[in-house]
Enzyme design. Structure first.
Site, PDB file in Angstrom:
ATOM      1  N   CYS A   2       0.846  -1.199   0.000  1.00  0.00           N
ATOM      2  CA  CYS A   2       0.000   0.000   0.000  1.00  0.00           C
ATOM      3  C   CYS A   2       0.880   1.247   0.000  1.00  0.00           C
ATOM      4  O   CYS A   2       2.043   1.223   0.362  1.00  0.00           O
ATOM      5  CB  CYS A   2      -0.871   0.025   1.255  1.00  0.00           C
ATOM      6  N   ARG A  27       4.455   0.827  -6.429  1.00  0.00           N
ATOM      7  CA  ARG A  27       4.473  -0.062  -5.266  1.00  0.00           C
ATOM      8  C   ARG A  27       3.535  -1.247  -5.446  1.00  0.00           C
ATOM      9  O   ARG A  27       3.531  -2.188  -4.684  1.00  0.00           O
ATOM     10  CB  ARG A  27       4.092   0.714  -4.004  1.00  0.00           C
ATOM     11  N   TRP A  74      -2.922  -2.452  -1.696  1.00  0.00           N
ATOM     12  CA  TRP A  74      -2.493  -3.778  -2.185  1.00  0.00           C
ATOM     13  C   TRP A  74      -3.102  -4.744  -1.181  1.00  0.00           C
ATOM     14  O   TRP A  74      -2.655  -4.826  -0.031  1.00  0.00           O
ATOM     15  CB  TRP A  74      -0.975  -3.859  -2.205  1.00  0.00           C
ATOM     16  N   ASN A 100      -0.915   1.513   5.856  1.00  0.00           N
ATOM     17  CA  ASN A 100      -0.085   0.527   5.155  1.00  0.00           C
ATOM     18  C   ASN A 100       0.423  -0.427   6.220  1.00  0.00           C
ATOM     19  O   ASN A 100       0.956  -0.007   7.242  1.00  0.00           O
ATOM     20  CB  ASN A 100       1.084   1.208   4.441  1.00  0.00           C
ATOM     21  N   GLY A 101       0.213  -1.733   6.010  1.00  0.00           N
ATOM     22  CA  GLY A 101       0.684  -2.716   6.996  1.00  0.00           C
ATOM     23  C   GLY A 101      -0.408  -3.735   7.271  1.00  0.00           C
ATOM     24  O   GLY A 101      -1.366  -3.874   6.514  1.00  0.00           O
ATOM     25  N   GLU A 482      18.836 -14.399 -12.015  1.00  0.00           N
ATOM     26  CA  GLU A 482      18.249 -13.051 -12.168  1.00  0.00           C
ATOM     27  C   GLU A 482      17.523 -12.942 -13.498  1.00  0.00           C
ATOM     28  O   GLU A 482      16.427 -12.379 -13.582  1.00  0.00           O
ATOM     29  CB  GLU A 482      19.344 -12.006 -12.026  1.00  0.00           C
ATOM     30  N   LYS A 486      13.479 -12.131 -13.900  1.00  0.00           N
ATOM     31  CA  LYS A 486      12.971 -11.022 -14.720  1.00  0.00           C
ATOM     32  C   LYS A 486      11.857 -11.513 -15.646  1.00  0.00           C
ATOM     33  O   LYS A 486      10.806 -10.905 -15.747  1.00  0.00           O
ATOM     34  CB  LYS A 486      14.094 -10.398 -15.567  1.00  0.00           C
ATOM     35  N   GLU A 489       8.628 -12.470 -13.661  1.00  0.00           N
ATOM     36  CA  GLU A 489       7.860 -11.447 -12.938  1.00  0.00           C
ATOM     37  C   GLU A 489       7.241 -10.408 -13.864  1.00  0.00           C
ATOM     38  O   GLU A 489       6.266  -9.766 -13.465  1.00  0.00           O
ATOM     39  CB  GLU A 489       8.693 -10.791 -11.850  1.00  0.00           C
ATOM     40  N   HIS A 505      21.022 -33.965 -12.813  1.00  0.00           N
ATOM     41  CA  HIS A 505      20.349 -34.491 -11.602  1.00  0.00           C
ATOM     42  C   HIS A 505      18.839 -34.302 -11.685  1.00  0.00           C
ATOM     43  O   HIS A 505      18.161 -34.239 -10.656  1.00  0.00           O
ATOM     44  CB  HIS A 505      20.914 -33.801 -10.360  1.00  0.00           C
ATOM     45  N   LYS A 604       6.621  -3.313  -5.255  1.00  0.00           N
ATOM     46  CA  LYS A 604       8.031  -2.914  -5.332  1.00  0.00           C
ATOM     47  C   LYS A 604       8.721  -3.145  -4.004  1.00  0.00           C
ATOM     48  O   LYS A 604       9.884  -3.481  -3.956  1.00  0.00           O
ATOM     49  CB  LYS A 604       8.145  -1.423  -5.705  1.00  0.00           C
TER      50      LYS A 604
HETATM   51  C1  AGP Z   1      12.984  -8.259  -8.178  1.00  0.00           C
HETATM   52  O1  AGP Z   1      12.806  -7.838  -9.520  1.00  0.00           O
HETATM   53  C2  AGP Z   1      11.712  -8.142  -7.404  1.00  0.00           C
HETATM   54  N1  AGP Z   1      11.182  -6.824  -7.488  1.00  0.00           N
HETATM   55  C3  AGP Z   1      11.846  -8.684  -5.994  1.00  0.00           C
HETATM   56  O2  AGP Z   1      12.324 -10.010  -6.047  1.00  0.00           O
HETATM   57  C4  AGP Z   1      12.794  -7.892  -5.070  1.00  0.00           C
HETATM   58  O3  AGP Z   1      14.132  -8.066  -5.483  1.00  0.00           O
HETATM   59  C5  AGP Z   1      12.641  -8.445  -3.645  1.00  0.00           C
HETATM   60  O4  AGP Z   1      11.307  -8.225  -3.230  1.00  0.00           O
HETATM   61  C6  AGP Z   1      13.609  -7.801  -2.642  1.00  0.00           C
HETATM   62  O5  AGP Z   1      13.340  -6.422  -2.560  1.00  0.00           O
HETATM   63  P1  AGP Z   1      14.398  -5.494  -1.771  1.00  0.00           P
HETATM   64  O6  AGP Z   1      15.685  -5.559  -2.524  1.00  0.00           O
HETATM   65  O7  AGP Z   1      13.774  -4.138  -1.782  1.00  0.00           O
HETATM   66  O8  AGP Z   1      14.538  -6.050  -0.397  1.00  0.00           O
END
Ligand code: AGP
Length: 609
Positions: A2, A27, A74, A100-101, A482, A486, A489, A505, A604
């Site tokens: 949020c 976010r 959210w 938020n929380g 990584e 990408k 997500e 394996h 985010k």
């Molecule tokens: C990565 O593209 C994602 N947005 C997500 O995995 C992110 O890296 C993860 O939530 C960790 O976030 P932070 O680095 O702000 O702790």
């Protein structure tokens, strides 16, 4: 997560709140709303969906008011719909809040408040806060918020207004961030810097257990008991332009292209080639602490975890320090063993990831020191670590981490060099040689970006596939992880990354013509082994694309397509190999019409567990 925003000042409040909510969109959210106090009335407008839906509603039926709150939701408790969207009000509609929380004891509180005659309208945990404030309100909003906060368990960043205590916004923090912007005759409060920066660069970050009481004369800061708290006003250098897209179609693409500058900025001011030294005194670890360090534990989530895997290899190869790398969400629940010669390196671009923050708090009393590697000044993780090594990536708006991942690699390489020189295992000559390699990276990344068109063309061929395999060994395994993340997500395509040696394996059973493989295969110590993996895949009708050195003439004979990248020091190849993988994910997702900057279900900053 949020996003909250509040404004008290002379400007027209609703347009300002809406513009601020747009700066919070990254976010991640499913609904949005604003509330204003207009005379002796609270007026609320909430919508399911994007900010554009809220704007349409406000255009159709404008809202006036002198001060107000806004929120992007959210969903954590209660379905995404208009009724559950924030802001929320009390029984009489005279108190309004955004949150938020997560309120962990909301059901018990809701039951008690219902018995006391309060009427609930939503399924949310948040609504109990509005009724608690109503219960304690005797004309002083700050006092009522403090009394309400004393009954709340869980994580909360809350901003509140009351008709009967007008021209005042009260904000409290326990867990998720609260940032206060102090302008000329105006004050803003928000979940992060982005909505505030175009109005003021004078910023105060609330700590857990603190409150901001915002009135006509600006904010006053207290703790939850009402005792005054001295707060530092910081001048934040980020300017609004850094947040704009600068002509790119998406923030993510802009941020991929920001990477050369980000590497330069994260190195800048931290090295002396003349002295053959890395200068990281800013971390603030004394010689006594540094001298004790014999091993490290790296703790993070997501892309930051992948950067941590590269950091592990930097530490063991450069500083000769063994390091383990832990998922914060797992580590915090383990009976882990730490001792006084272990350095905890906590990586988080947002500095607010709940699991990472919790793992930091659990580790801090047991280890030699905690160093945070983060991108957000004065974020919770930055403030709770013993020392901070900031990445200078600027605000990252795209939900998918790109430039902050590369910035983390840069910071971790510098940290490894710093520890190696402090421990005497790296002489000036070795430090200079490696630093010179690092300083060549921005230009080499620019050369990769200059060939982005070829990656876009490859993406067109790959867009229809439903499954992908990413392979890498040693320093290329984090890059493969990584790259797969990408793709997952932002395009919602299934992708798995494996260490190449793991293929035999099990995963090799997956290989057929419907599952292309991205092989990250610079010519390093595991090159030949990767060629074996590629041969095994080709023998089973697998389609292989290699991200390889541009001067590797042989690789083309082993694979179906090559994405060439400039050669680099073996430990530094991820800076280059990750870029085509970022671009490939971006272009596949774009071709599939995905919401690249705000992928579904993602946030985010994951500030809840
Ligand atoms: C990565 O593209 C994602 N947005 C997500 O995995 C992110 O890296 C993860 O939530 C960790 O976030 P932070 O680095 O702000 O702790």
């Amino acid at each position: 997560m949020c996003g909250i925003i509040g404004y008290l000042g002379p400007k027209s409040v609703v347009p300002l709140l809406v513009e601020g909510l747009k700066k919070l969109e990254y976010r991640g959210y499913d609904s949005a709303g604003v509330a204003v106090v207009d005379g002796d009335e609270v007026r609320v407008r909430r919508v399911l969906g994007k900010i554009a839906v809220l704007e349409d509603s406000l255009r159709a039926e404008p809202l006036g008011g002198a001060f107000g709150l806004g929120h992007t939701r959210w969903a954590t408790h209660g379905r995404p719909n208009e009724r559950n969207a924030h802001p929320h009000i009390d029984c009489r509609g005279e108190i309004v809040i955004v949150h938020n929380g997560i309120i962990e004891n909301y059901l018990a509180l809701k039951g008690r408040l219902r018995e006391e005659g309060h009427d609930f309208r939503t399924e949310t945990d948040t609504e109990v806060i509005a009724h608690l404030i109503e219960k304690h309100f005797r004309g002083d909003l700050a006092a009522a918020v403090r009394s309400a906060a004393a009954e709340l368990e869980g994580a909360f960043a809350v901003a509140a207004m009351a008709v009967r205590d007008p021209r005042k916004i009260v904000a409290i923090k326990k867990g998720p961030p609260v940032v206060v912007g102090i302008g000329r005759g105006e004050t803003l409060v928000s979940s992060d810097l982005n909505p505030i920066l175009e109005h003021t660069s004078r910023i105060v970050f609330l700590e857990d257990g603190e409150m901001a009481v915002i009135g006509e004369d600006g904010p006053v800061f207290t703790d939850f008991r009402g005792s005054p708290v001295e707060k530092k006003v910081e001048a934040i250098a980020w300017n609004p332009l850094m947040i704009e897209k600068r002509g790119f179609k998406h923030f993510m693409l802009k941020e991929i292209y920001d990477q050369p500058e980000v590497i330069r900025d994260t190195i800048s001011g931290r090295v002396s080639l003349d002295a053959g030294e890395v200068l990281l005194g800013e971390i603030g670890l004394g010689e006594d602490v540094l001298g004790k360090i014999r091993k490290a534990v790296i703790i993070a989530c997501g892309s930051s975890y992948h950067a941590g895997l590269a950091g592990q290899l930097f530490l063991e190869s450069l500083a000769r320090i063994p390091a383990s790398v832990e998922y914060a969400s797992e580590y915090r629940y383990r009976d882990f063993l730490l001792d006084g010669d272990t350095l905890a390196v906590v990586i988080s671009q947002s500095g607010e990831t709940a699991d990472t923050l919790a793992a930091l708090r659990a580790s801090k009393p047991l280890c030699a020191a905690v160093v945070a590697v983060t991108n957000v000044v004065s974020s919770s993780i930055a403030r709770e670590a013993h020392g901070v090594l900031y990445t200078h990536a600027g605000p990252e708006i795209g939900v998918a981490a790109t430039k902050t991942f590369t910035a983390q690699l840069t910071a971790l390489a510098l940290l490894a060099l710093y520890l190696g020189q402090k421990k005497g295992v790296l002489g000036a000559e070795a430090v200079v040689s490696f630093l010179e390699e690092m300083q060549r990276l921005p230009h080499k990344v620019e050369r990769v970006l200059a060939k982005a068109k070829a990656v876009e063309e490859l993406a067109a061929r790959f867009a229809p596939f439903a499954h992908f395999l990413y392979l890498g060994r040693w320093i290329s395994f984090p890059a493969a992880l990584e790259g797969a993340l990408k793709l997952k997500e932002i395009s919602y395509i299934h992708a798995e990354a494996y260490a190449g040696g793991e293929m035999k394996h099990g995963p090799i059973a997956l290989i057929d013509e419907k599952m292309p493989t991205l092989a990250v295969v610079p010519r390093d110590r595991v090159y030949e082994k990767m060629l074996s993996n590629i041969a095994e895949i080709k023998a089973r009708s697998g389609y292989v694309v290699a991200v390889a050195d541009e001067d590797d003439a042989a690789i083309a004979g082993h694979v179906d397509a090559v994405i060439p990248v400039p050669k680099a020091h073996p430990l530094l190849t991820p800076f280059l190999t990750v870029v085509p993988l970022q671009l490939l994910a971006y272009h596949i997702a774009s071709k599939r019409g995905a919401d690249v900057d705000q992928p579904r279900n993602l946030a985010k900053s994951v500030t809840v567990e």
